[in-house]
Structure formats: C-alpha cells, structure tokens
Design a protein around this motif. Sequence first.
Motif, mmCIF file in Angstrom:
data_model
loop_
_atom_site.group_PDB
_atom_site.id
_atom_site.type_symbol
_atom_site.label_atom_id
_atom_site.label_comp_id
_atom_site.label_asym_id
_atom_site.label_seq_id
_atom_site.Cartn_x
_atom_site.Cartn_y
_atom_site.Cartn_z
ATOM 1 N N PHE A 22 1.149 -3.424 -1.362
ATOM 2 C CA PHE A 22 1.930 -3.738 -0.164
ATOM 3 C C PHE A 22 2.823 -4.952 -0.408
ATOM 4 O O PHE A 22 2.479 -5.843 -1.208
ATOM 5 N N ILE A 102 5.231 -1.104 -1.317
ATOM 6 C CA ILE A 102 5.410 -0.399 -0.040
ATOM 7 C C ILE A 102 6.083 -1.334 0.966
ATOM 8 O O ILE A 102 5.576 -2.426 1.239
ATOM 9 N N THR A 104 7.445 0.191 3.919
ATOM 10 C CA THR A 104 7.631 0.970 5.145
ATOM 11 C C THR A 104 6.594 0.517 6.175
ATOM 12 O O THR A 104 5.659 -0.210 5.843
ATOM 13 N N MET A 127 4.058 5.629 -2.488
ATOM 14 C CA MET A 127 2.903 6.363 -1.954
ATOM 15 C C MET A 127 2.548 5.976 -0.528
ATOM 16 O O MET A 127 2.867 4.892 -0.055
ATOM 17 N N TYR A 128 1.877 6.891 0.097
ATOM 18 C CA TYR A 128 1.326 6.664 1.435
ATOM 19 C C TYR A 128 -0.151 7.010 1.322
ATOM 20 O O TYR A 128 -0.504 8.161 1.036
ATOM 21 N N ALA A 129 -1.000 5.998 1.469
ATOM 22 C CA ALA A 129 -2.421 6.216 1.180
ATOM 23 C C ALA A 129 -3.287 5.271 1.993
ATOM 24 O O ALA A 129 -2.785 4.363 2.655
ATOM 25 N N SER A 130 -4.592 5.487 1.939
ATOM 26 C CA SER A 130 -5.520 4.594 2.636
ATOM 27 C C SER A 130 -6.822 4.550 1.846
ATOM 28 O O SER A 130 -6.998 5.290 0.877
ATOM 29 N N SER A 131 -7.725 3.703 2.284
ATOM 30 C CA SER A 131 -9.037 3.622 1.627
ATOM 31 C C SER A 131 -9.755 4.962 1.732
ATOM 32 O O SER A 131 -10.499 5.351 0.833
ATOM 33 N N GLU A 132 -9.526 5.667 2.836
ATOM 34 C CA GLU A 132 -10.272 6.892 3.090
ATOM 35 C C GLU A 132 -9.740 8.073 2.303
ATOM 36 O O GLU A 132 -10.478 8.980 1.935
ATOM 37 N N TYR A 150 7.461 10.697 3.236
ATOM 38 C CA TYR A 150 6.322 11.017 2.377
ATOM 39 C C TYR A 150 5.968 12.486 2.533
ATOM 40 O O TYR A 150 5.907 13.001 3.654
ATOM 41 N N VAL A 198 -6.826 8.493 11.765
ATOM 42 C CA VAL A 198 -6.395 7.409 10.880
ATOM 43 C C VAL A 198 -5.742 6.282 11.684
ATOM 44 O O VAL A 198 -5.852 5.113 11.341
ATOM 45 N N ASP A 200 -2.355 6.403 12.448
ATOM 46 C CA ASP A 200 -0.932 6.325 12.098
ATOM 47 C C ASP A 200 -0.144 7.377 12.874
ATOM 48 O O ASP A 200 -0.613 8.504 13.049
ATOM 49 N N PHE A 216 6.858 7.393 8.183
ATOM 50 C CA PHE A 216 5.820 6.573 8.811
ATOM 51 C C PHE A 216 6.477 5.834 9.975
ATOM 52 O O PHE A 216 7.455 5.115 9.793
ATOM 53 N N ARG A 219 1.592 2.124 13.481
ATOM 54 C CA ARG A 219 0.188 2.258 13.845
ATOM 55 C C ARG A 219 0.155 2.614 15.329
ATOM 56 O O ARG A 219 1.041 2.244 16.100
ATOM 57 N N GLN A 344 -5.389 -4.811 -0.133
ATOM 58 C CA GLN A 344 -5.068 -3.966 1.023
ATOM 59 C C GLN A 344 -4.858 -4.780 2.303
ATOM 60 O O GLN A 344 -4.663 -4.224 3.365
ATOM 61 N N LYS A 346 -3.485 -6.686 5.361
ATOM 62 C CA LYS A 346 -2.241 -6.659 6.134
ATOM 63 C C LYS A 346 -2.382 -7.705 7.223
ATOM 64 O O LYS A 346 -3.433 -7.782 7.861
HETATM 65 P P1 AMP Z 1 -6.071 0.642 3.986
HETATM 66 O O1 AMP Z 1 -7.074 1.715 4.175
HETATM 67 O O2 AMP Z 1 -6.536 -0.727 4.371
HETATM 68 O O3 AMP Z 1 -5.455 0.665 2.627
HETATM 69 O O4 AMP Z 1 -4.871 0.918 5.002
HETATM 70 C C1 AMP Z 1 -4.321 2.194 5.154
HETATM 71 C C2 AMP Z 1 -3.210 2.087 6.151
HETATM 72 O O5 AMP Z 1 -2.116 1.337 5.568
HETATM 73 C C3 AMP Z 1 -2.601 3.402 6.519
HETATM 74 O O6 AMP Z 1 -3.357 4.111 7.489
HETATM 75 C C4 AMP Z 1 -1.249 2.952 7.038
HETATM 76 O O7 AMP Z 1 -1.343 2.439 8.365
HETATM 77 C C5 AMP Z 1 -0.899 1.821 6.080
HETATM 78 N N1 AMP Z 1 -0.086 2.355 4.974
HETATM 79 C C6 AMP Z 1 -0.521 2.869 3.813
HETATM 80 N N2 AMP Z 1 0.503 3.313 3.066
HETATM 81 C C7 AMP Z 1 1.632 3.069 3.786
HETATM 82 C C8 AMP Z 1 3.009 3.307 3.589
HETATM 83 N N3 AMP Z 1 3.483 3.863 2.476
HETATM 84 N N4 AMP Z 1 3.870 2.935 4.564
HETATM 85 C C9 AMP Z 1 3.424 2.356 5.697
HETATM 86 N N5 AMP Z 1 2.135 2.113 5.949
HETATM 87 C C10 AMP Z 1 1.248 2.459 5.016
#
Ligand code: AMP
Length: 382
Positions: A22, A102, A104, A127-132, A150, A198, A200, A216, A219, A344, A346
């Motif tokens: 990020f 990232i 966005t 990429m657009y991703a999360s911990s899950e 994405y 999620v 988003d 995106f 939130r 991660q 924010k």
């Molecule tokens: P985390 O699980 O802490 O890595 O956070 C995941 C969250 O980060 C996602 O549900 C989004 O809200 C945000 N996020 C991840 N990738 C992006 C992206 N490419 N652009 C904007 N937000 C993102």
Amino acid sequence: MYAQMLCGLIMRNEVLRVGAVFASGLLRAIHFLQNNWKQLAHDIATGTLNPKITDAPVRECMRKILKPNPELAQFVTMECYEENWECIIKRIWPRTKYLDVIVTGAMAQYIPTLEYYSGGLPMACTMYASSECYFGLNLNPMCKPSEVTYTIMPNMAYFEFLPHGSSTSCLVDLADVEVGKEYELILTTYAGLCRYRVGDILRVTGFHNAAPQFRFIRRKNVLLSIESDKTDEAELQNAIENASLLMKEFNTSVVEYTSYADTKQIPGHYVIYWELLVKDSANAPTDDVLNRCCLQMEESLNSVYRQSRVADNSIGPLEIRVVENGTFEELMDYAISRGASINQYKVPRCVSFTPIMELLNSRVVSKHFSPDLPHWTPERRR
Ligand code: AMP
C-alpha cells in the motif's frame, strides 16, 4: 526495514522499481530514510552494521553485502542532507521505471505525496487482495490511478455480489453482474469463510472476455455521523482534496488525515486531524487559509450535512486540528505494537479509541474552525 533500506542504497544502480503493498507503507519507508540516513550512511562508509540490528541471520547476510564505500556514503549524505526531498526516489534510484504500489481506494490520497517524492513516476496498482483472499488483478497496470480496474479471478474463491443501495438482498453471481452497477463483495473461501462480507463496494466497469472488471469505490462503512448526516470515506476524501487546493499556492499538502465525530458538546461537530507537508516554511498557510479549508470541506460534504449546519443548527462548525509531523507514524507504531501488520496497515479514517484520541490530541499544534456557514438551499421534492 533498516537492513532492506541499506541493501537498497548499496544496490542503488540496480533498482528498477520501488514499492510496497500500500502507498502508506511506501511513504513510511521514505520517512524511515529521512529519520535514519545518517546511521545508514555511517554503515556504508565503514562497512559495518548498526548494532541496533540484533537479528543474527540478518547480521550474517548483511556482513556478506557490506563493504566500506565512502563515496556512496557521501552521495547518500549529500542527497538526504538537503531539506528538499522532491524527486528523492529518482535521485537515489535513478533507474526506477515505476512505483509498484496500490493507490486506489483509501490510498488515493497519497498520490500527490508520492508524485512529489518520485518526480511523477508512473504508479502501478497491480492487485486487489486481502488477508482472507486474493481477489483480482489489474490487467493494464500502467494505466492512470483514476482508471484502474480489477478483474476478479474466479478460481480464487466463490464470489457473490450484493447490489448496493437497492432494497433487494438477492445475491448476484460473478457472471451476472451488470455494467455501471455497484455491489458489495461477498466471499466464500476454500479456507472456510462462508458468504463473508468483505466490506468493499465495487462498481462494474466492463468485461475482459467474460470476466467482469471492477473499480474499487470505497469501504462500506459510514465514517462520520452527528445526527442524520452520513459521511463515508469517499466523501471525506473528496472534501479533503477540495480543501487541499486552497493550500496549493503555499506549496503545502495534506500527508495524512483522520476524523472524529465530537459529540461531547451540543451541537456536535466534525473534527479532522491533518498532518501537513509544508515545502516552504517561510510561506506556510496562514490561520485564515486553514479556516477557509474548514469551510471548503463543509461545502464539499453532502446536502444532509449542510442542511444540519445551516437550517437545523444541529451540527457545529467543522474543525481542523493540525498535528505535528510524525504523529501518524506514531499512530501506526501504536497499532503495530497492538498486533497490526506493518505491511497491511491502513490509517483509520475515523477514530474514537481513547488512547489514539489522546495521542492525537497531545500532538495538536493549531486548531481551526469554519468561519461561515456552507451553502445549502432546500431541494424541491417532486
Ligand atoms: P487487509 O486484509 O488488511 O490486507 O485489507 C484488505 C482490504 O484492503 C480490502 O478489503 C480493501 O478494502 C483494501 N484493498 C486491498 N487491495 C486494494 C486495492 N487494490 N485498492 C483499494 N483497496 C484495496
């Protein structure tokens, strides 16, 4: 981060891209360089590693890499000693082709600061991703941040979509989403999450073959509310951007912000904490300019907010509290000390947790209030 930065400096002519997951993480690395360049230059000059680095395997690896290099140490000192850090990324890593980061969603606010430090290098949001779960890829990574979409990878999980802002609660399958519509992302993962929300909100912008592509948006959660007003992350971000324009002629930008709905007094009011990057301290924005920034933010907020301010008097003047440089970094340190992941992290766009409030309030250098009422006229309802 110390050892990694040291490697980056030693191999400065080999670096082709600079990045972090990020944007906030990349800026943290730049601030780290700002705070530690003297020690780093010393290590480069002497070919020794700062004793504060105690991890044995890291020390062992660095021992193989570090050789005394007074010339490089002098170069680092010359570049970092200057107060002006404009283009610092290109100056230290001259072969950098782009920033891999990232920018966005909530990270969009860092674009001007990154442009400043990088001298306008392209930013690739890959990429657009999360911990899950990993969600999707940007198939056109060199596009402008405002055009990033994405493409969801259907093999990563089972994706469903809840239409946003409509009364229906029927889930839509990935193949059935419609262009232009906004949805909340719902996930069923191999690891066992079942119809997990999620949080988003995404908008469908088109298709790549049969795979939908999403922008995106934000939130889901509402950030600020005093009474019937509801201000979300995207709106707050937009209001900050509009107010920031007033500080352009003072060469000043907002590097970090968060907000708080202060309801201790009646009427309650929005409090926005700002950390500023003042590039020319002799020409810093005046009290009057910062007061006008408060009003400009109010002008940018939704009509329910402005109605409450103007007609109902149920919300008080918006307040900006400018905090010392480095305050948001302390906030991050605090979150990390409580278990947050550095990669991660924010910045919370709204705060209420007492220790965080205390930290922020103890770093306030000036307070500013909206000097006037924003515009509002009753809308005729048909
Ligand atoms: P985390 O699980 O802490 O890595 O956070 C995941 C969250 O980060 C996602 O549900 C989004 O809200 C945000 N996020 C991840 N990738 C992006 C992206 N490419 N652009 C904007 N937000 C993102």
